[in-house]
Design a protein around this motif. Sequence first.
Motif, PDB file in Angstrom:
ATOM      1  N   SER A   1       0.835  -1.207   0.000  1.00 14.47           N
ATOM      2  CA  SER A   1       0.000   0.000   0.000  1.00 14.47           C
ATOM      3  C   SER A   1       0.870   1.257   0.000  1.00 14.47           C
ATOM      4  CB  SER A   1      -0.934   0.022   1.219  1.00 14.47           C
ATOM      5  OG  SER A   1      -0.190   0.088   2.431  1.00 14.47           O
ATOM      6  N   VAL A   2       0.281   2.341  -0.507  1.00 14.38           N
ATOM      7  CA  VAL A   2       0.958   3.639  -0.554  1.00 14.38           C
ATOM      8  C   VAL A   2       0.016   4.669   0.061  1.00 14.38           C
ATOM      9  CG1 VAL A   2       1.946   5.432  -2.016  1.00 14.38           C
ATOM     10  CG2 VAL A   2       2.237   3.021  -2.633  1.00 14.38           C
ATOM     11  N   ARG A   3       0.490   5.377   1.090  1.00 10.96           N
ATOM     12  CA  ARG A   3      -0.301   6.422   1.755  1.00 10.96           C
ATOM     13  C   ARG A   3       0.268   7.781   1.363  1.00 10.96           C
ATOM     14  NH1 ARG A   3      -0.391   8.718   7.406  1.00 10.96           N
ATOM     15  NH2 ARG A   3      -2.574   9.262   7.865  1.00 10.96           N
ATOM     16  N   ILE A   4      -0.590   8.648   0.845  1.00 12.38           N
ATOM     17  CA  ILE A   4      -0.165   9.971   0.392  1.00 12.38           C
ATOM     18  C   ILE A   4      -0.833  11.036   1.256  1.00 12.38           C
ATOM     19  CG2 ILE A   4      -0.159  11.607  -1.521  1.00 12.38           C
ATOM     20  CD1 ILE A   4      -0.297   9.229  -3.425  1.00 12.38           C
ATOM     21  N   ILE A   5      -0.013  11.942   1.784  1.00 12.87           N
ATOM     22  CA  ILE A   5      -0.536  13.095   2.537  1.00 12.87           C
ATOM     23  C   ILE A   5      -0.399  14.317   1.631  1.00 12.87           C
ATOM     24  CG2 ILE A   5      -0.259  14.560   4.567  1.00 12.87           C
ATOM     25  CD1 ILE A   5       0.787  12.123   6.048  1.00 12.87           C
ATOM     26  N   ASN A   6      -1.533  14.901   1.297  1.00 10.04           N
ATOM     27  CA  ASN A   6      -1.612  16.032   0.386  1.00 10.04           C
ATOM     28  C   ASN A   6      -1.660  17.322   1.202  1.00 10.04           C
ATOM     29  OD1 ASN A   6      -2.002  17.558  -1.922  1.00 10.04           O
ATOM     30  ND2 ASN A   6      -3.730  16.353  -2.671  1.00 10.04           N
ATOM     31  N   SER A   7      -1.762  18.449   0.540  1.00  8.70           N
ATOM     32  CA  SER A   7      -1.915  19.730   1.218  1.00  8.70           C
ATOM     33  C   SER A   7      -3.338  20.239   1.017  1.00  8.70           C
ATOM     34  CB  SER A   7      -0.913  20.741   0.667  1.00  8.70           C
ATOM     35  OG  SER A   7      -0.933  21.929   1.431  1.00  8.70           O
ATOM     36  N   ASP A   8      -3.700  21.273   1.767  1.00 10.36           N
ATOM     37  CA  ASP A   8      -5.039  21.863   1.661  1.00 10.36           C
ATOM     38  C   ASP A   8      -5.059  22.803   0.461  1.00 10.36           C
ATOM     39  OD1 ASP A   8      -7.477  23.028   1.867  1.00 10.36           O
ATOM     40  OD2 ASP A   8      -7.321  23.536   3.988  1.00 10.36           O
ATOM     41  N   TRP A   9      -5.598  22.303  -0.645  1.00  6.45           N
ATOM     42  CA  TRP A   9      -5.546  23.050  -1.896  1.00  6.45           C
ATOM     43  C   TRP A   9      -6.440  24.283  -1.897  1.00  6.45           C
ATOM     44  CZ3 TRP A   9      -2.473  22.500  -6.144  1.00  6.45           C
ATOM     45  CH2 TRP A   9      -1.583  21.407  -6.095  1.00  6.45           C
ATOM     46  N   ARG A  10      -7.339  24.398  -0.962  1.00 10.07           N
ATOM     47  CA  ARG A  10      -8.201  25.591  -0.889  1.00 10.07           C
ATOM     48  C   ARG A  10      -7.378  26.829  -0.584  1.00 10.07           C
ATOM     49  NH1 ARG A  10     -12.424  23.281   3.382  1.00 10.07           N
ATOM     50  NH2 ARG A  10     -10.397  22.673   4.234  1.00 10.07           N
ATOM     51  N   ARG A  11      -6.197  26.610   0.036  1.00  8.89           N
ATOM     52  CA  ARG A  11      -5.352  27.747   0.409  1.00  8.89           C
ATOM     53  C   ARG A  11      -4.296  28.066  -0.642  1.00  8.89           C
ATOM     54  NH1 ARG A  11      -2.957  25.817   5.986  1.00  8.89           N
ATOM     55  NH2 ARG A  11      -2.634  23.975   4.687  1.00  8.89           N
ATOM     56  N   LEU A  12      -4.132  27.186  -1.632  1.00 11.18           N
ATOM     57  CA  LEU A  12      -3.007  27.321  -2.553  1.00 11.18           C
ATOM     58  C   LEU A  12      -3.350  28.070  -3.830  1.00 11.18           C
ATOM     59  CD1 LEU A  12      -1.470  23.747  -2.184  1.00 11.18           C
ATOM     60  CD2 LEU A  12      -0.860  25.834  -0.945  1.00 11.18           C
ATOM     61  N   GLY A  13      -4.579  27.990  -4.260  1.00 14.29           N
ATOM     62  CA  GLY A  13      -4.976  28.666  -5.485  1.00 14.29           C
ATOM     63  C   GLY A  13      -4.365  28.053  -6.734  1.00 14.29           C
ATOM     64  N   MET A  14      -4.005  26.748  -6.673  1.00 16.07           N
ATOM     65  CA  MET A  14      -3.447  26.047  -7.823  1.00 16.07           C
ATOM     66  C   MET A  14      -4.325  24.845  -8.152  1.00 16.07           C
ATOM     67  SD  MET A  14       0.716  26.116  -7.255  1.00 16.07           S
ATOM     68  CE  MET A  14       0.678  25.144  -5.759  1.00 16.07           C
ATOM     69  N   LYS A  15      -4.114  24.287  -9.311  1.00 19.47           N
ATOM     70  CA  LYS A  15      -4.876  23.123  -9.748  1.00 19.47           C
ATOM     71  C   LYS A  15      -4.226  21.859  -9.199  1.00 19.47           C
ATOM     72  CE  LYS A  15      -6.788  21.293 -14.101  1.00 19.47           C
ATOM     73  NZ  LYS A  15      -6.734  21.470 -15.593  1.00 19.47           N
ATOM     74  N   ASP A  16      -5.007  21.041  -8.487  1.00 18.89           N
ATOM     75  CA  ASP A  16      -4.493  19.851  -7.800  1.00 18.89           C
ATOM     76  C   ASP A  16      -4.296  18.693  -8.779  1.00 18.89           C
ATOM     77  OD1 ASP A  16      -3.840  17.803  -6.138  1.00 18.89           O
ATOM     78  OD2 ASP A  16      -5.724  17.792  -5.010  1.00 18.89           O
ATOM     79  N   GLY A  17      -3.040  18.352  -9.072  1.00 19.27           N
ATOM     80  CA  GLY A  17      -2.735  17.257  -9.976  1.00 19.27           C
ATOM     81  C   GLY A  17      -3.032  15.893  -9.392  1.00 19.27           C
TER      82      GLY A  17
END
Length: 414
Positions: free
Chosen positions: A96-112
């Motif tokens: 398994s692979v666990r990914i911790i992302n960031s809060d994209w609501r604060r970044l103003g970028m498109k989440d890939g």
Amino acid sequence: MQLKWLVAALILSSLTQAPAGTRIYKSRKKVIAMVGGRTGEAKLHFSSCEQSSNTDACVMAIDDSVSDEFSQCAHTDTENKASWKGYLENPAYVSSVRIINSDWRRLGMKDGLMEFTISGGGEVCYTHLSNTSFLTKTFPCDILTSYIEIKSTMEDAAIVVCDVQVRGATLSFPTILQYPPPKIELSDCDQSSVKGTNNCWFAVDGNSQHQHANKGYCAMSQLGEYEWWSTSFKLPAIVQQVILYNRIDCCQQDLTNFAVTVSAQRCGRYNSPATFNIKSFRCNLFGSNVRVQHMSKTGRVTLCEVQVLGHTAALTPEQLREYKGCFKDSPKDPDLSDFKDPVSLSAMEVNKCDRICRRLGKRYFGIQGGMQCWCGSKFGKHGKVPDSECGMPCEGRHLQYCGGDNRNLVFELL
């Protein structure tokens, strides 16, 4: 002789049940036992990483600091199909692979990471498609690999990876490694096209003394666009060296512009007008297959022998199958007659029929006419015939044999 060698290569089931990959189609408990993971799944560690842009930041995803703050995360620029790749300390079974992302609501970028794949060794183990972002998510993988790649399939998007956590079991290898390394046992081969009867098996028949294609001793593709040849291993291995034997009676220029890869990882590149008889490439890469890829839009791959040297992973043997021979059949009185009709008629190959009959609890299986899979508890009532009468190509894998007209290629499941 060629057919007998080919059949012998089919006796052992490959670990992956997929000839050219490292994807696993077995229970995690069984795979953990096979790789020797006595304590079950454990955390795996990365040794290094890279990413498609802003490369220095990639280590933020493997520093064991779990935070979704953007400043503490690995991130790429906004680009097409952004990617992040981490190299494991040792080749391993990744469950398994666990990914911790960031809060994209604060970044103003498109989440890939709304649309991306997870892969290893050239095989995709998970595809994620969503119209929303996530903060933390665990994905099943079930693959044997030495690296994990997270790749967005989106345009004009960025990847932000705050932490990547991988679980599984590390593979083990012989404690005393031979030098020079031994030959790796091969299980299958394939090529983009075939010129005449010069199919892929001539490059792995063990005969490096006859480098003459016009005598039928070499594998040759048609003249085409980015032609290729490949072979897969019975078990995954660390490949230390790949040796190519070129044709010597003519056409040596066929091998003047090509690349050698191990499970989609670049081992070597040759691009020179100078021709050669024998060429060796040093790799030190983990994988389950080798591929020779012509790098021109118009070219041909000619290989009279390929030797792959290295060290195979130490895995506990699992269930095998034994080749019994080629046997007559009768439409009015089927030999493998536990079922009235074939259990499958589509995209047939040896591994597929093996899996079907094993699940049905039958001892024997036979493949007939390139497409029919038969299961039974006994066989042979119509008699045995020469192996050459079972030389019809498989519908699901044309360079593999699947019986003949009213002829069963029979195996026993052990």
